[in-house]
Design an enzyme around this catalytic site. Structure first.
Site, short mmCIF file in Angstrom:
data_model
loop_
_atom_site.label_atom_id
_atom_site.label_comp_id
_atom_site.label_asym_id
_atom_site.label_seq_id
_atom_site.Cartn_x
_atom_site.Cartn_y
_atom_site.Cartn_z
CG ASN A 1 -6.22 -0.76 1.05
OD1 ASN A 1 -5.73 -0.26 -0.40
ND2 ASN A 1 -6.70 -1.05 2.22
CG HIS B 1 -2.94 3.11 1.59
ND1 HIS B 1 -3.91 3.59 0.63
CD2 HIS B 1 -3.12 2.71 2.38
CE1 HIS B 1 -3.73 2.01 0.07
NE2 HIS B 1 -4.10 1.85 1.94
CB CYS C 1 -1.55 0.24 1.29
SG CYS C 1 -1.94 -1.46 1.26
O1 UT7 Z 1 -4.22 -1.07 3.12
C1 UT7 Z 1 -3.09 -1.30 4.33
C2 UT7 Z 1 -3.58 -1.33 5.17
N1 UT7 Z 1 -4.35 -2.24 5.97
C3 UT7 Z 1 -5.39 -1.15 6.63
O2 UT7 Z 1 -5.29 0.03 7.10
C4 UT7 Z 1 -6.24 -1.72 7.71
C5 UT7 Z 1 -6.55 -1.85 8.82
N2 UT7 Z 1 -7.73 -2.72 10.12
C6 UT7 Z 1 -8.87 -2.38 9.92
O3 UT7 Z 1 -9.44 -1.20 8.87
C7 UT7 Z 1 -9.50 -3.05 11.01
O4 UT7 Z 1 -9.26 -3.77 11.96
C8 UT7 Z 1 -10.78 -3.63 10.20
C9 UT7 Z 1 -11.94 -2.72 9.17
C10 UT7 Z 1 -9.75 -5.19 8.93
C11 UT7 Z 1 -12.03 -4.73 11.17
O5 UT7 Z 1 -12.29 -3.68 11.82
P1 UT7 Z 1 -12.27 -3.60 13.33
O6 UT7 Z 1 -13.26 -2.45 13.55
O7 UT7 Z 1 -10.68 -4.26 13.97
O8 UT7 Z 1 -12.82 -5.06 13.20
P2 UT7 Z 1 -12.63 -6.49 13.78
O9 UT7 Z 1 -11.63 -7.37 12.89
O10 UT7 Z 1 -12.65 -6.46 15.19
O11 UT7 Z 1 -14.43 -6.96 13.64
C12 UT7 Z 1 -14.74 -7.36 14.97
C13 UT7 Z 1 -15.90 -8.12 14.60
C14 UT7 Z 1 -15.66 -9.71 14.82
O12 UT7 Z 1 -17.30 -10.29 15.34
P3 UT7 Z 1 -16.66 -10.58 16.58
O13 UT7 Z 1 -15.47 -11.67 17.15
O14 UT7 Z 1 -16.45 -9.29 17.85
O15 UT7 Z 1 -17.74 -10.89 17.00
C15 UT7 Z 1 -15.79 -9.87 13.41
O16 UT7 Z 1 -15.94 -11.36 13.14
O17 UT7 Z 1 -16.44 -8.05 13.15
C16 UT7 Z 1 -17.20 -9.00 12.30
N3 UT7 Z 1 -16.72 -8.98 11.01
C17 UT7 Z 1 -17.21 -8.95 9.81
N4 UT7 Z 1 -18.77 -8.26 10.51
C18 UT7 Z 1 -19.49 -8.40 9.32
C19 UT7 Z 1 -15.57 -9.11 10.48
N5 UT7 Z 1 -15.69 -8.67 9.04
C20 UT7 Z 1 -16.72 -8.28 8.72
C21 UT7 Z 1 -17.25 -8.06 7.75
N6 UT7 Z 1 -19.22 -8.03 7.85
N7 UT7 Z 1 -17.04 -7.91 6.62
#
Ligand code: UT7
Length: 323
Positions: free
Chosen positions: A280, A250, A113
């Site tokens: 992204n 980004h 990225c």
């Molecule tokens: O480009 C380079 C770098 N990449 C990034 O910058 C990405 C950085 N990370 C992020 O942007 C965030 O961490 C994410 C958007 C990937 C995830 O957001 P989060 O607030 O950190 O969510 P999480 O991974 O802690 O997941 C929260 C919940 C989970 O459920 P439980 O375990 O709390 O029951 C996931 O299973 O959300 C669930 N979940 C979803 N639900 C619906 C994960 N993906 C999805 C989805 N739809 N697509």
């Protein structure tokens, strides 16, 4: 002193838009979850006939037209991508051939990225060293091809596209009101390489592999790394957040962008935000956002622009450029 001045820019998007609601018909997700956690509303996904080379070529042609020059005026093509058409040769030479360019050199550069920030910095150094007069810098990606479409934690986040800029050597006086790239800072730390990676490759599995990400871990490091290199850029130039006309980060996640801008005291109206439309797009995200800001009339000659990226590796970097 020699400065690398932006002569023109352009972008290309795949034909097909995929909304969050459409994704929700295929995997267990929702428009509400995606928008709330990332700010993404839709992304462009390449059709089978659209590749990193074809999108990169289209963006390059748009940038050449915007600059009012032809490939004859270019000395070098630098393509930032992590999704090349082939393991080798470099997709940059494919684009070189598509553009009908037989002279100069073309190569790929891979920093995921952060690729565009790494590529524009590399181009700036070739220009400053007097080894090139005009360089076409492209960021082009087809991340849809390396996504695991069964993994809802990653497949909703990414999209495809390409953007390009042309840098030209021009004389500057060495002050911060010069046009061109004023400073750039690159960093990497390979101890984080297992937090965002592709689980395949020629030398390891002999497969292409799929993107894997520990999203929360990436999120945790993002703001601190981003602000670290931006503060280094400010310190070196004596410029401050107040001097910035446009912050073009980004586009990975709206929450990361908002938190970075807040920590740096950059006013929200100066932030160019395209993650809602593009998702992204890795190395393509900054030049795609540049194209949006130029096309809608926001970004004008003389404006001070801050570019920043962070991604797999980890890699991260910042560039200050006067348009
Ligand atoms: O480009 C380079 C770098 N990449 C990034 O910058 C990405 C950085 N990370 C992020 O942007 C965030 O961490 C994410 C958007 C990937 C995830 O957001 P989060 O607030 O950190 O969510 P999480 O991974 O802690 O997941 C929260 C919940 C989970 O459920 P439980 O375990 O709390 O029951 C996931 O299973 O959300 C669930 N979940 C979803 N639900 C619906 C994960 N993906 C999805 C989805 N739809 N697509």
């Amino acid at each position: 002193m020699i400065r690398s001045v932006v002569l023109g820019s352009g972008a290309a998007k795949p034909r097909t838009v995929v909304t969050n609601a459409e994704l929700a018909t295929k995997i267990d997700t929702s428009d509400e979850w995606i928008q709330q956690r990332t700010g993404i509303k839709q992304r462009y996904i390449a059709e089978p006939d659209e590749t990193t080379a074809s999108l990169g070529e289209a963006a390059a042609r748009a940038a050449l037209a915007d600059a009012g020059i032809t490939v004859d005026d270019i000395d070098m093509i630098l393509l930032a991508t992590s999704t090349p058409d082939n393991t080798f040769p470099a997709t940059a030479v494919n684009i070189q051939d598509r553009l009908g360019m037989k002279h100069g050199a073309a190569f790929d550069l891979q920093a995921v990225c952060s690729g565009f920030v790494f590529a524009i910095t590399t181009a700036d150094n070739y220009i400053k060293a007097g080894r090139a007069k005009r360089i076409l810098v492209i960021g082009a990606e087809t991340f849809s091809r390396i996504l695991d479409w069964e993994d809802r934690t990653t497949c909703v986040l990414f999209g495809d596209g390409a953007g390009a800029v042309i840098l030209e050597a021009q004389e500057g006086v060495g002050l911060s009101n010069d046009r061109g790239i004023l400073t750039s800072h690159l960093r990497s730390d390979g101890s984080h390489r297992d937090k965002l990676y592709v689980d395949g490759g020629p030398s390891s599995t002999q497969t292409v592999g799929h993107l894997r990400m520990q999203g929360r871990e990436v999120f945790k490091h993002a703001v601190a790394m981003i602000t670290d290199v931006i503060e280094a850029a400010f310190e070196e130039t004596g410029l401050t957040a107040e001097d910035i006309d446009w912050f073009i980060p980004h586009q990975a996640n709206r929450r990361i962008i908002d938190a970075s801008a807040k920590k740096l005291n950059i006013a929200s109206e100066k932030v160019v935000l395209t993650v809602d439309q593009h998702g992204n797009t890795s190395a393509a995200s900054i030049p795609l956002a540049i194209d949006v800001a130029v096309s809608d009339g926001r970004l004008k000659e003389g404006d001070l622009v801050l570019l920043e990226a962070m991604g797999g590796g980890f890699t991260w970097g910042a560039v200050l450029v006067r348009w």
